[in-house]
Design a protein around this motif. Structure first.
Motif, PDB file in Angstrom:
ATOM      1  N   ASP A 193      -0.154   5.756   0.513  1.00  0.00           N
ATOM      2  CA  ASP A 193      -1.123   5.050   2.054  1.00  0.00           C
ATOM      3  C   ASP A 193      -2.661   5.561   1.592  1.00  0.00           C
ATOM      4  O   ASP A 193      -3.147   6.256   0.962  1.00  0.00           O
ATOM      5  CB  ASP A 193      -0.654   5.691   3.466  1.00  0.00           C
ATOM      6  CG  ASP A 193      -0.669   5.088   4.606  1.00  0.00           C
ATOM      7  OD1 ASP A 193      -0.661   5.952   5.600  1.00  0.00           O
ATOM      8  OD2 ASP A 193      -1.600   4.569   4.471  1.00  0.00           O
ATOM      9  N   TYR A 243       2.068  -4.099   0.390  1.00  0.00           N
ATOM     10  CA  TYR A 243       1.214  -3.979   1.060  1.00  0.00           C
ATOM     11  C   TYR A 243       0.418  -5.017   1.603  1.00  0.00           C
ATOM     12  O   TYR A 243       0.314  -6.758   0.939  1.00  0.00           O
ATOM     13  CB  TYR A 243       0.180  -3.487   0.134  1.00  0.00           C
ATOM     14  CG  TYR A 243       0.718  -2.013  -0.514  1.00  0.00           C
ATOM     15  CD1 TYR A 243       1.012  -1.478  -1.291  1.00  0.00           C
ATOM     16  CD2 TYR A 243      -0.078  -0.699   0.176  1.00  0.00           C
ATOM     17  CE1 TYR A 243       2.051  -0.225  -1.627  1.00  0.00           C
ATOM     18  CE2 TYR A 243       0.385   0.571   0.281  1.00  0.00           C
ATOM     19  CZ  TYR A 243       1.406   0.451  -1.133  1.00  0.00           C
ATOM     20  OH  TYR A 243       1.386   1.751  -1.170  1.00  0.00           O
ATOM     21  N   LEU A 248      -0.282  -0.700   4.062  1.00  0.00           N
ATOM     22  CA  LEU A 248       0.970  -0.106   3.262  1.00  0.00           C
ATOM     23  C   LEU A 248       2.072  -0.865   4.133  1.00  0.00           C
ATOM     24  O   LEU A 248       2.159  -1.244   5.671  1.00  0.00           O
ATOM     25  CB  LEU A 248       1.132   2.141   3.421  1.00  0.00           C
ATOM     26  CG  LEU A 248       3.460   1.745   3.392  1.00  0.00           C
ATOM     27  CD1 LEU A 248       3.664   1.030   1.828  1.00  0.00           C
ATOM     28  CD2 LEU A 248       3.200   3.318   3.501  1.00  0.00           C
TER      29      LEU A 248
END
Lengths: 123, 108
Positions: free
Chosen positions: A111, B37, B47
């Protein structure tokens, strides 16, 4: 909320060095793998390096930068570092840090929450 | 190294249309380790999908992922104005992460 704040980029001459930092908050930093990826201007994403949780016992480097970079973490400061040396023009890019979904890089999705830090290698 | 090839390079569509993006791998790997992504200009990659088909937190259900083996797909069922961006696939099943070259979804 997970927050990642990259810093340390700037203009450096070919052959020079820089140390990038990634300050993390909003999660238990030492429990997760971390990574750096980069993006040259107008180009795609390229993985740079990854490190496992806590002790950082597992560290992986991209072939393009191996031998010129050192990845480390300071769990007491919730900070990830990327020491870069012998920089070249092709290292010019925005560098992003990412938080892994588990303790080890292999098998972790990442992330990316920061804005990145721009490294420009030029004379 | 697993090489990921995305197609098409650019997809020109109108809001409300369906977008289908492809990601092909140079060798078979587990779908458990395929992510997608989204990236907009001046922003970090966001994400969308991991494990080939699991939406990340707060991702709208118009985004879906599928595939296995060497062929993976990201589908946006009905394009919203904010969906026009560049999309990257990524594999994370090996110690060396690799990304596809990206697909730009632009307004027709």
């Amino acid at each position: 909320d997970v927050q990642l704040l990259e810093s340390g980029g700037g203009l450096v001459q070919p052959g020079g060095s820089l140390r990038l930092s990634c300050a993390a908050s909003g999660f238990t930093f030492n429990n997760y793998a971390m990574t750096w990826v980069r993006q040259a201007p107008g180009k795609g994403l390229e993985w740079v390096a990854s490190i496992s949780e806590r002790s950082g016992s597992s560290i992986y480097y991209a072939d393009s930068m191996r031998g010129r970079i050192t990845l480390s973490r300071d769990n007491s400061k919730n900070t990830l570092f990327l020491q870069m040396t012998s920089l070249r023009g092709e290292d010019t890019a925005t560098y992003y840090c990412g938080k892994g979904s588990s303790a080890f890089p292999r098998g972790s999705h990442f992330d990316f929450r920061g804005q990145g830090t721009l490294v420009t290698v030029s004379s | 190294e697993i090489v990921l090839t995305q197609s098409p390079g650019t997809l020109s569509l109108s809001p409300g249309e369906r977008a289908t993006l492809s990601c092909r791998a140079s060798q078979i790997f587990s779908s458990a380790y395929l992510a997608w992504y989204q990236q907009k200009p001046g922003q970090s990659p966001r994400l969308l999908i991991y494990g080939a088909s699991t939406r990340a937190a707060d991702i709208p259900d118009r985004f879906s992922g599928s595939g296995s083996g060497t062929d993976f797909t990201l589908t946006i069922s009905r394009l919203e104005p904010e969906d026009f961006a560049v999309y990257f696939c990524q594999q994370y099943g090996t110690s060396a992460l690799t990304f596809g070259g990206g697909t730009k979804v632009e307004i027709k």
